[in-house]
Structure formats: C-alpha cells, structure tokens
Design an enzyme around this catalytic site. Structure first.
Site, short mmCIF file in Angstrom:
data_model
loop_
_atom_site.label_atom_id
_atom_site.label_comp_id
_atom_site.label_asym_id
_atom_site.label_seq_id
_atom_site.Cartn_x
_atom_site.Cartn_y
_atom_site.Cartn_z
N LYS A 6 -17.77 -12.92 -48.46
CA LYS A 6 -18.71 -13.87 -47.84
C LYS A 6 -18.78 -13.62 -46.34
O LYS A 6 -17.98 -12.88 -45.78
CB LYS A 6 -18.31 -15.30 -48.16
CG LYS A 6 -16.93 -15.70 -47.67
CD LYS A 6 -16.49 -16.98 -48.37
CE LYS A 6 -15.05 -17.29 -48.07
NZ LYS A 6 -14.82 -18.58 -47.47
N TYR A 62 -18.40 -17.62 -13.40
CA TYR A 62 -18.90 -19.00 -13.31
C TYR A 62 -17.79 -20.00 -13.04
O TYR A 62 -16.70 -19.92 -13.63
CB TYR A 62 -19.58 -19.40 -14.62
CG TYR A 62 -20.91 -18.72 -14.85
CD1 TYR A 62 -21.96 -18.85 -13.95
CD2 TYR A 62 -21.11 -17.97 -16.00
CE1 TYR A 62 -23.18 -18.23 -14.20
CE2 TYR A 62 -22.33 -17.35 -16.25
CZ TYR A 62 -23.36 -17.49 -15.34
OH TYR A 62 -24.56 -16.89 -15.58
C1 LIG Z 1 -12.16 -20.42 -52.10
C2 LIG Z 1 -11.64 -19.27 -51.31
N1 LIG Z 1 -10.83 -18.39 -51.90
C3 LIG Z 1 -10.34 -17.31 -51.25
C4 LIG Z 1 -10.64 -17.10 -49.91
C5 LIG Z 1 -10.06 -15.90 -49.21
O1 LIG Z 1 -9.15 -16.30 -48.22
P1 LIG Z 1 -8.39 -15.22 -47.34
O2 LIG Z 1 -9.39 -14.64 -46.41
O3 LIG Z 1 -7.38 -16.04 -46.60
O4 LIG Z 1 -7.81 -14.23 -48.26
C6 LIG Z 1 -11.46 -18.01 -49.25
C7 LIG Z 1 -11.76 -17.80 -47.83
O5 LIG Z 1 -12.11 -18.63 -47.05
C8 LIG Z 1 -11.98 -19.12 -49.96
O6 LIG Z 1 -12.77 -20.02 -49.39
#
Ligand SMILES: Cc1ncc(COP(=O)(O)O)c(C=O)c1O
Length: 382
Positions: free
Chosen positions: A42, A272
């Site tokens: 994602k 700034y």
């Molecule tokens: C539901 C869920 N599972 C797994 C992960 C993966 O987490 P990580 O990046 O700590 O491995 C995320 C990341 O935000 C998540 O939201």
C-alpha cells in the site's frame, strides 16, 4: 547534453529492487513452507513505487498482496492478474462493485459489510472472497472480539461470500510483548468459539514485520503480512528472535545535490525565523531538497546529511525547496556534489532510522512522505 528531465535530477530516491528481492527471499526463508507471505504494497509500496515493486515481487515467491484501497488494488491487478489481493482498509459503498471487477478480497469487520459484499457478489454472479478481521486491542478495523461469533455466523450464511481468512492486527509488536501475547491469545480463543470453523482451509494471520520476530506457526498461524521489513528496515530498534537470522538491506536511499557553497560570518541567522545563528564563521552548503520533496521540517536544527562521507548538521528550518547544511568539517565540497539524507556514501551510512529519529517520526512515515516531485531511480544490485 540530453534534455531528459531525469538528467537534471536534484533530489532522487534510489530504489534497489535487488535488495527488495533478497529481503523477501530471506524473510520467506524464515517461515515454514505452508505459511503464506502477504506482501504489503500500500501507499505506493511504502513510497518505493507500486508498479516496479509489484513487478519484482511477482517473481520472488510472495503469495498475496495487501493494499489499502481499490485504486491501489487495481494497479496491482494490472501487473499481477493471478495472486489474491487483500484490501486491508474498509471500502466505501460505491467501491463495492470493484471487488468483483478486479477479483479482490475484502476485509469484513461488521454485519453491514457482510450484507453489502454479499449483494456485490450476487450482482456479479460470483462469490466474493473475504477475510474476517477481529479487533483484539488495536481499536481500529475489525469486529470487537467479544461479539465476533455473531459476525462469523452471518458470514457463514452469506451465499455470495467465501471466507478465505481470519486475522487480527497487532498494535505494539515492536514495543510491548505482553500486550502482543494478549492479543494473540484473545484472537486464538475467539477462533476456538467459532462452531464448524475449518481452520486448515483458511489463512489465519496476525503478524506484521514486528510480529514476525516472534512468529508462532505452531499455534496455528499460517500467514504473515509484511511491509517495512521487506523494504529493508527492522521495525523495532533491535530484532531479538527470528529477525536476528536475516541481514536485510535497505531498498530506498534518498539523495540530493549541493547547489551553492558559501562562507558566512559568525552571528549570521540561517533560514526562516532565524532559529539558528552561526557561532563562528562557517562554510555552508545549500541543498536542493526541502519539504516539497518530503524532507520533514522537524529535522531542521536536529538532523544531519552525509556530504563527502561526513555527517553535516542541518542548520535552521527546512524550507520548501532548500536545506542548509554546515560543511565546515566536510573537506572540499562543490556545487553538484551529492548529499544523502539516508543511504550510503562510500563507507558511511545514514540509516532511515537515524533520519526518522531526527525528524521525530518513524521510518514508515519517512518513506511514505517522499513526494511525487522526487523521481524514483531503479537499480538491481545482488
Ligand atoms: C493491517 C496491516 N497489516 C500489516 C501491515 C504491515 O506492517 P509493517 O509495515 O509493520 O510490516 C500493515 C501496515 O500498516 C497493516 O495495516
């Protein structure tokens, strides 16, 4: 000279897909064969670039993908027509038809979602795959564990849904082992209460990168959801158990260029708001990156960059397009030289963790914050 804009890149994120592949293979190697690896891609694959990352992942043994929304899911589906894609976030009602259109797996946390997704399946003339999520203490998505049995029964009755997995999300796997154990226990006890559950036919998962360190397949977990670790960053400050067995390599490094070198007299305020005043005459470099590229303002007066292999303090506030660094200790520095926010310069490394600490944030946010102005430059070291 070519007029390709990449020729003139000022701030760039180098993405080493060879490191990504090595990390995934190493992490996969920690797991028993029957454990599925869900690769979390994602947020543009944590800022690394979703299409390039997914293309590489498709060839290195991941079993399914995790994304936040249907737009990301459609982008993954264009590259990988076959593997399951789990939507980790909830859907908006108008997105429901995308489940069938792109052959996606939905997360179910509530009875109204059962009804909606069942209807989406009925309309499409097929069964929609779903994973049920149980809230064991994250307080975000998922059905509260005490009332999960009712949702499970609804799911079992839904004619156009197919339950493929059940999961929970750990809130503190990198910081609180006792709470993590409580979450795992609550999750497993909740499953015990589901009548007729064929666990061996489902993916049962709780662990993110931090959870992987204490992954417990013997308790019936048969999938993991890995994000940060596959991008080469250990989630907590130190691995203690399983993750001590792998050498992960950072996939992303962030660099910019020196655009001006000058000497300023003692007493000069920098940037700034005059939040920094030079104590003595100093040589400074103006760097061509700022918060417009994703450099957090919080690292002003706190962080450093590597120039010529030396740590050079960031002076004053980070601005939209520029950062000023003290190069008094860095030897000869010229316009065009490279400056590194995180990554390697010769024998010196600035870790993403060190950079994120100086920004008062976490590696996840540093990676996701790199803006679209910054070209991702792909390579593949082995
Ligand atoms: C539901 C869920 N599972 C797994 C992960 C993966 O987490 P990580 O990046 O700590 O491995 C995320 C990341 O935000 C998540 O939201």
């Amino acid at each position: 000279m070519e007029s390709n804009s990449k020729t003139f890149t000022r701030c760039r994120a180098d993405v080493d897909l060879g490191a990504l592949e090595d990390n995934v293979r190493a992490l996969r190697g920690l797991l028993p064969r029957n454990v599925s690896y869900l690769s979390v891609v994602k947020a543009d694959a944590y800022g690394h670039g979703l299409p390039e990352v997914v293309e590489r992942l498709a060839g290195c043994g991941v079993d399914l993908y995790g994304v936040a929304n249907v737009t990301e899911a459609a982008a993954v589906r264009r590259i990988d027509p076959r593997r399951p894609i789990l939507l980790l976030s909830a859907l908006l009602p108008e997105e429901d038809p995308c489940l069938a259109r792109y052959n996606l797996t939905a997360t179910v946390s509530a009875e109204d979602e059962v009804a909606r997704f069942d209807e989406a399946g009925r309309r499409a003339g097929r069964r929609i795959p779903v994973h049920m999520k149980i809230d064991t203490g994250m307080g975000r998505l998922g059905v509260w564990h005490e009332i999960a049995g009712a949702l499970y029964r609804k799911l079992a009755e839904a004619r156009h849904l197919e339950l493929r997995g059940i999961y929970t999300h750990l809130s503190s796997a990198d910081s609180d082992p006792n709470f993590t154990e409580r979450q795992r226990l609550l999750f497993l006890e909740t499953l015990e209460g589901f009548k007729g559950l064929a666990r061996e036919e489902l993916l049962i998962h709780a662990d993110n990168s931090a959870g992987l360190d204490t992954f417990q397949p013997e308790r019936g977990f048969n999938a993991v959801r890995i994000g940060l670790a596959q991008y080469g960053v250990i989630p907590g400050r130190h691995a203690r158990h399983l993750l001590t067995r792998v050498e992960l390599r950072p996939v992303c490094s962030l660099h910019t260029r020196v655009t001006l070198v000058k000497t300023l007299p003692a007493g000069t305020p920098v940037s700034y708001g005059q939040t920094y005043r030079l104590q003595s005459d100093a040589r400074v470099a103006v760097l061509s990156a700022g918060y417009g590229d994703g450099i957090h303002r919080a690292c002003g007066n706190r962080g450093s960059v590597l120039i010529g292999g030396q740590r050079c303090p960031i002076l004053g506030q980070v601005t939209m397009d520029e950062v000023v660094a003290d190069i008094s200790g860095a030897g000869a520095v010229a316009c065009g030289d490279q400056a590194t926010f995180f990554g390697r310069q010769g024998g010196t490394e600035m870790s993403i963790r060190e950079f994120s600490d100086s920004c008062g944030t976490i590696p996840w946010e540093v990676l996701c914050a790199i803006t679209s102005r910054v070209p991702r430059v792909y390579s593949s070291s082995r």
